[in-house]
Design a protein around this motif. Structure first.
Motif, PDB file in Angstrom:
ATOM      1  N   LYS A  78      50.977 -14.399 -47.714  1.00 33.44           N
ATOM      2  CA  LYS A  78      49.773 -13.590 -47.934  1.00 33.44           C
ATOM      3  C   LYS A  78      48.455 -14.360 -47.833  1.00 33.44           C
ATOM      4  CE  LYS A  78      52.080  -9.808 -49.962  1.00 33.44           C
ATOM      5  NZ  LYS A  78      53.031  -9.553 -48.931  1.00 33.44           N
ATOM      6  N   ALA A  79      48.437 -15.416 -47.005  1.00 29.30           N
ATOM      7  CA  ALA A  79      47.176 -16.107 -46.738  1.00 29.30           C
ATOM      8  C   ALA A  79      46.280 -15.162 -45.948  1.00 29.30           C
ATOM      9  CB  ALA A  79      47.422 -17.393 -45.965  1.00 29.30           C
ATOM     10  N   ASP A  80      44.996 -15.445 -45.942  1.00 21.13           N
ATOM     11  CA  ASP A  80      44.038 -14.545 -45.306  1.00 21.13           C
ATOM     12  C   ASP A  80      43.897 -14.747 -43.808  1.00 21.13           C
ATOM     13  OD1 ASP A  80      42.873 -13.158 -47.766  1.00 21.13           O
ATOM     14  OD2 ASP A  80      42.723 -15.287 -48.284  1.00 21.13           O
ATOM     15  N   TYR A  81      44.037 -15.997 -43.348  1.00 20.16           N
ATOM     16  CA  TYR A  81      43.876 -16.313 -41.929  1.00 20.16           C
ATOM     17  C   TYR A  81      44.817 -17.441 -41.537  1.00 20.16           C
ATOM     18  CZ  TYR A  81      39.381 -13.841 -42.159  1.00 20.16           C
ATOM     19  OH  TYR A  81      38.408 -12.903 -42.334  1.00 20.16           O
ATOM     20  N   ILE A  82      45.084 -17.520 -40.243  1.00 18.15           N
ATOM     21  CA  ILE A  82      45.784 -18.670 -39.683  1.00 18.15           C
ATOM     22  C   ILE A  82      44.851 -19.271 -38.626  1.00 18.15           C
ATOM     23  CG2 ILE A  82      47.003 -17.295 -37.939  1.00 18.15           C
ATOM     24  CD1 ILE A  82      49.408 -19.227 -38.352  1.00 18.15           C
ATOM     25  N   LYS A  83      44.786 -20.595 -38.591  1.00 19.82           N
ATOM     26  CA  LYS A  83      43.936 -21.296 -37.632  1.00 19.82           C
ATOM     27  C   LYS A  83      44.808 -22.242 -36.816  1.00 19.82           C
ATOM     28  CE  LYS A  83      39.709 -22.392 -39.115  1.00 19.82           C
ATOM     29  NZ  LYS A  83      38.610 -22.973 -39.923  1.00 19.82           N
ATOM     30  N   THR A  84      44.426 -22.458 -35.577  1.00 13.69           N
ATOM     31  CA  THR A  84      45.254 -23.237 -34.661  1.00 13.69           C
ATOM     32  C   THR A  84      45.132 -24.738 -34.841  1.00 13.69           C
ATOM     33  OG1 THR A  84      43.516 -23.225 -32.999  1.00 13.69           O
ATOM     34  CG2 THR A  84      45.185 -21.477 -32.848  1.00 13.69           C
ATOM     35  N   SER A  85      43.953 -25.233 -35.238  1.00 15.86           N
ATOM     36  CA  SER A  85      43.786 -26.688 -35.205  1.00 15.86           C
ATOM     37  C   SER A  85      42.666 -27.165 -36.100  1.00 15.86           C
ATOM     38  CB  SER A  85      43.518 -27.146 -33.774  1.00 15.86           C
ATOM     39  OG  SER A  85      42.319 -26.579 -33.298  1.00 15.86           O
ATOM     40  N   THR A  86      42.735 -28.446 -36.426  1.00 24.19           N
ATOM     41  CA  THR A  86      41.693 -29.100 -37.220  1.00 24.19           C
ATOM     42  C   THR A  86      40.560 -29.606 -36.335  1.00 24.19           C
ATOM     43  OG1 THR A  86      42.746 -31.266 -37.012  1.00 24.19           O
ATOM     44  CG2 THR A  86      43.354 -29.928 -38.941  1.00 24.19           C
ATOM     45  N   GLY A  87      40.852 -29.801 -35.066  1.00 27.83           N
ATOM     46  CA  GLY A  87      39.902 -30.463 -34.184  1.00 27.83           C
ATOM     47  C   GLY A  87      40.096 -31.974 -34.193  1.00 27.83           C
ATOM     48  N   PHE A  88      41.029 -32.460 -35.010  1.00 23.28           N
ATOM     49  CA  PHE A  88      41.302 -33.883 -35.097  1.00 23.28           C
ATOM     50  C   PHE A  88      42.625 -34.252 -34.436  1.00 23.28           C
ATOM     51  CE2 PHE A  88      38.009 -33.381 -38.124  1.00 23.28           C
ATOM     52  CZ  PHE A  88      37.415 -34.610 -38.316  1.00 23.28           C
ATOM     53  N   GLY A  89      43.430 -33.253 -34.024  1.00 21.02           N
ATOM     54  CA  GLY A  89      44.718 -33.512 -33.385  1.00 21.02           C
ATOM     55  C   GLY A  89      44.547 -33.897 -31.929  1.00 21.02           C
TER      56      GLY A  89
END
Length: 163
Positions: free
Chosen positions: A143-154
């Motif tokens: 039940k998290a609100d969003y999913i994000k693809t990346s940190t920008g550090f990978g």
């Protein structure tokens, strides 16, 4: 969709290890000027932003960033004055196939966040297609609100395929 409508959905972000208070102030001033969704900043700046800007700005911070190696106990220390939290999943748990542990951690953090927004960063550049699908299920089930693809550090950022 207009430029202004798009900006209301963007987290204006400064997470470099060497960012200074001057960098953070510039970020906050820009976020106010352009009416972005939030500023996403290191936890060490939350209180200073709150003192300087009050409620003029939506503050988001990161936990377990950028590698997700922190324990849940560290990650669930949701900072006072923060409205949103971006957490990074423990990729080691994913690679070990321990999706129950990943889902439990997300659920625990969402419960700790309460009505605050919890966004889960899965760092897709390190994942197989099967792991990405499984993580989408974990994030949804917890039940998290969003999913994000990346940190920008990978090793790679967001791709059209992953989005």
């Amino acid at each position: 969709m207009t430029k202004q409508e798009i900006l209301r959905h963007i987290d204006h972000t400064q997470l470099k290890a060497f960012c200074t208070w001057e960098d953070i102030k510039k970020l906050c001033d820009e976020a106010i000027e352009y009416n972005t969704a939030s500023v996403c900043i290191p936890p060490s700046y939350i209180e200073r932003i709150k003192e300087t800007y009050g409620d003029k700005i939506n503050i988001c911070t990161v936990i377990g960033f950028p590698l997700g190696y922190n324990t849940t106990e560290v990650k669930d220390a949701i900072a006072k004055g923060c409205n949103e939290v971006d957490m990074v999943i423990n990729i080691g748990d994913v690679k070990n196939g321990d999706f129950d542990k990943v889902e439990t951690e997300i659920r625990t953090l969402k419960e700790a966040a309460g009505d605050k927004v919890l966004k889960v960063i899965v760092e897709t550049c390190y994942l197989t297609e099967e792991e990405k699908i499984k993580l989408c299920q974990c994030v949804t089930n917890a039940k998290a609100d969003y999913i994000k693809t990346s940190t920008g550090f990978g090793t790679d950022g967001a791709t059209i395929e992953d989005i």
